[in-house]
Write a protein that holds these residues in place. Sequence first.
Motif, PDB file in Angstrom:
ATOM      1  N   UNK A 185       0.792  -1.225   0.000  1.00 15.72           N
ATOM      2  CA  UNK A 185       0.000   0.000   0.000  1.00 15.72           C
ATOM      3  C   UNK A 185       0.822   1.271   0.000  1.00 15.72           C
ATOM      4  N   UNK A 219       3.205   3.972  -2.193  1.00 14.73           N
ATOM      5  CA  UNK A 219       3.149   4.401  -3.583  1.00 14.73           C
ATOM      6  C   UNK A 219       4.470   4.829  -4.168  1.00 14.73           C
ATOM      7  N   UNK A 264       2.525  -0.749  -6.210  1.00 13.45           N
ATOM      8  CA  UNK A 264       2.208  -0.422  -7.608  1.00 13.45           C
ATOM      9  C   UNK A 264       3.415  -0.002  -8.405  1.00 13.45           C
ATOM     10  N   UNK A 265       4.441   0.493  -7.702  1.00 13.85           N
ATOM     11  CA  UNK A 265       5.581   1.033  -8.420  1.00 13.85           C
ATOM     12  C   UNK A 265       6.398  -0.058  -9.109  1.00 13.85           C
ATOM     13  N   UNK A 275       0.136  -3.020 -15.662  1.00 17.34           N
ATOM     14  CA  UNK A 275      -0.039  -2.182 -16.858  1.00 17.34           C
ATOM     15  C   UNK A 275       0.707  -2.802 -18.025  1.00 17.34           C
ATOM     16  N   UNK A 284      -2.676  -4.431  -9.487  1.00 15.05           N
ATOM     17  CA  UNK A 284      -3.128  -3.074  -9.779  1.00 15.05           C
ATOM     18  C   UNK A 284      -3.197  -2.888 -11.283  1.00 15.05           C
ATOM     19  N   UNK A 285      -4.211  -2.141 -11.694  1.00 19.02           N
ATOM     20  CA  UNK A 285      -4.326  -1.843 -13.127  1.00 19.02           C
ATOM     21  C   UNK A 285      -4.223  -3.097 -13.978  1.00 19.02           C
ATOM     22  N   UNK A 304      -9.106  -7.262  -5.117  1.00 22.23           N
ATOM     23  CA  UNK A 304      -9.889  -6.088  -4.719  1.00 22.23           C
ATOM     24  C   UNK A 304      -9.305  -4.773  -5.178  1.00 22.23           C
ATOM     25  N   UNK A 305      -8.172  -4.824  -5.860  1.00 23.41           N
ATOM     26  CA  UNK A 305      -7.649  -3.595  -6.452  1.00 23.41           C
ATOM     27  C   UNK A 305      -7.631  -3.676  -7.971  1.00 23.41           C
ATOM     28  N   UNK A 329      -9.646  -3.859 -11.505  1.00 27.61           N
ATOM     29  CA  UNK A 329     -10.929  -3.598 -12.164  1.00 27.61           C
ATOM     30  C   UNK A 329     -11.168  -4.663 -13.218  1.00 27.61           C
TER      31      UNK A 329
END
Lengths: 340, 585
Positions: free
Chosen positions: B204, B206, B231-232, B257, B285-286, B308-309, B311
């Motif tokens: 969590x 960033x 996420x990084x 990503x 993430x993403x 849960x993070x 989409x």
Amino acid sequence: MEGFSKNVEACPRLLDLIPKERELLGDREDERSSSEEKKLELRLGLPGEDWPLKNTRERHESQLNSFGYFTNGNNQTQKFPSSAENSHVWFNQQQKGQVAPPFLTFPSSTTPPTATAPQQSLPVMAKESSQPCCNKAVVELQQCAEKKAFSPPAPANTAVPNSSQKRTAPGPVVGWPPIRSFRKNLASSSGSYSKPTVESLNKPVETCKKGLFVKINMEGVPIGRKVDLKAYDSYEKLSSAVDELFRGLLAAQIDSSSNGIMNKQEEGKAITGVLDGSGEYTLVYEDNEGDRMLVGDVPWHMFVSTVKRLRVLKSSEVSALSRGSIKQEKVPGNYVNKLR
Amino acid sequence: MGPNPKMRKEFFDSTRSSPFPDEVLERVLSLLKSHKDRSAVSLVCKDWYNAESWSRAHVFIGNCYSVSPEIVARRFPRVKSVTLKGKPRFSDFNLVPENWGADVHPWLVVFAAKYPFLEELRLKRMAVSDESLEFLAINFPNFKVLSLLSCDGFSTDGLAAIATHCKNLTQLDIHENGIDDKSGSWLSCFPENFTSLEVLNFANLNTDVNFDALERLVSRCKSLKVLKASKSISLEHLQRLLVCAPQLIELGTGSLMPELTACQYAQLENAFNQLKNLSTLSGLWEASAPYLPVLYPACTNLTFLNLSYAFLQSHELESLLCQCPHLRRLWVLDTVGDKGLEAVGSNCPLLEELRVFPADPFDEEVIHGVTEAGFLAVSYGCRRLHYVLYFCRQMTNAAVATIVQNCPDFTHFRLCIMNPGQPDYVTNEPMDEAFGAVVRTCTKLQRLSVSGLLTDLTFEYIGQYAKNLETLSVAFAGSSDRGMQCMLEGCPKLRKLEIRDCPFGNAALLSGLEKYESMRSLWMSACNVTMNGCRLLAREMPRLNVEVMKDDGSDDSQADKVYVYRSVVGPRRDAPPCVLTLSGL
């Protein structure tokens, strides 16, 4: 501890204790809800003492009555309509063609609706986010005049902005739905999750530390660009950025395709009208579902959270695309109007 | 004296009531792990109390203000591990001011003196400063495990201190905190000869960490079992990390990503293929559709999948679930929709826990999300379901009744109909019967969160049937004091009761006078309780701490937020000005 004489008497009792203890430990293994365990539960009072429920309550009730602790008007005997009935009414009216109410804690994201409709007016108070000690007033949802009587919040604090009134629903509710900060920020911007810092640190709240770079390609231009969407806060700014990025490249492309006749004076035509279909080119994007969408339909923050890449296409080609996918139906018309 | 003088002599000389030597008793008791069992054991007799105290290595303190660190240290001299919880749960949702309290520092000071060999500290909802983290890092040479959940007041500088000084660290678990994320340089503070890390969770955070430092760290910590990256960390980074650590049991990916070449994609797929022991996967993430298949090879043994993070859409979820035959716990966003939940029902027969979070909780224009249909679909396919957290925008009584019929083993039932006071959308009736069905059918229910339009009838049901209920959350519900009275009179095992925005007043509050000492705490906010009611409670029950916080501009007599909890140390002395401590003394 125990003296000599006590031990003599204690002998038979000691032996009796042993099987009982084993029993207790055994019980622990087997069932958690044994009554033995219940008795042994840690209590702050003396073990074995059963607080006599009935007696003390009677004592308290008489005390309450004699001290008149119902002076706030919430007398038990007073019949006030149940919140159920009123919420019923409220919800029915709501269903007459209005959307579910929002529950915002941060006023920044979307404009909270007012709650000043006649007769259903609620004593609504918008609450600030990340509050200092002693917050502003609490929002109340159950709407009825009687409710006001027993719990009158100071009306002076009503601070609901008079924005586009889409519904007569109650205003923003702090801490509802009960979701931790980390999840709240997910939709509003896909690139940032940091919680606002503690005020005492006197640091500015940084909601984004990383840019949101998406590729952007223009039809007819072999080299794509990348644009940081975090650098813009509106479609207009994005549109002018597109112009800046590609004007030169497009001009160079046209020059090279016209067999090298370089007209040094022409720096290239401005690329305009990409948002409303009026220009030679139109801006489209691909969203997180893989669909191709026209840029400009949804609110900016929603666009930023779903866009995956951008394309600048010839307007003639775009008109062949249907005017929007299923997604657009979800967005009410007034948003589109706002952006044009 | 009679025969057997020797035996009798030993008995007569003995000043103990127990036939076992202390050492044996301690050895036996040290096998007890559950703190509830240990509490029970300690009440048997003085000897057992002492033996238990000496053998307790892990102390659990559910409310940091219920006891003082001195008392804890006096009773338990040989503690190696402490779990400490502070603020009321509603502080997670901004209902508690930042400076409310629950400062860990006074605890650390006492521990430094009494438990210099402390190894583990797990904090939840505590206020933790960088100074405290540095103090911790420097004063406990054997320190091994640090877990911070929902804490605030510290920054990445504090983490740097931990990384720098804790030579024996095995676990660093920084999970969903209000951290001032200044920079990722803390990760580079682990010394080059540091190799003991087994758990690293910085999901969590960033800010970018130095990837090379991370890669070196992961390579040299051969016992690393849990790695949850932020996420990084890009896909390319992830691939390099996985190559260093194929032994991982739990992985939190960084960003998914899309930015890989075909060759890189193949490498990543290969890296995931090496993760034979993975049981937990999170992060994502993403996450985007083209990259999900890269995860598939690692999914065979997954038991916990935390999406849960991410989409995801329904078809993406379905494809992923097909790869996870042993899934027991699943967390998703409601972007997967009812269709996605149908896929859950079809593909996860062993599912025990489901959490569905809203992707867009505050967006009034949202029409997607999940409904009762999705929950129903899961209940038909996942009969072993016993833990659910479900955020939705519509629900019906009939659906809930069917759901609990399908899954009667619920221990945790947390249903959040996001629109406060919303009735059954088909019948327009209150949701009373839904929760009535839950408590009647699910006899093992320990935790319940109710929502929707509810009258006192719901609470009558709860009081009557929820005999194992320990934690209850109520919001925007009830019709009168009777509702709360039913809860307090009926649920014998109730420990935590949190109420907001309900029409419960003083009579309701005071009906629980005898109950509160057997509970950990009571929270009531935006109800109908007055200062006088609270004062009376405080006067009648001196062993309870009654704290009131008032909102700006509210009536003087109103007690806007009330927090009541039992304590053996009396009112706390570190309350900020906005917290009024009402004491009967």
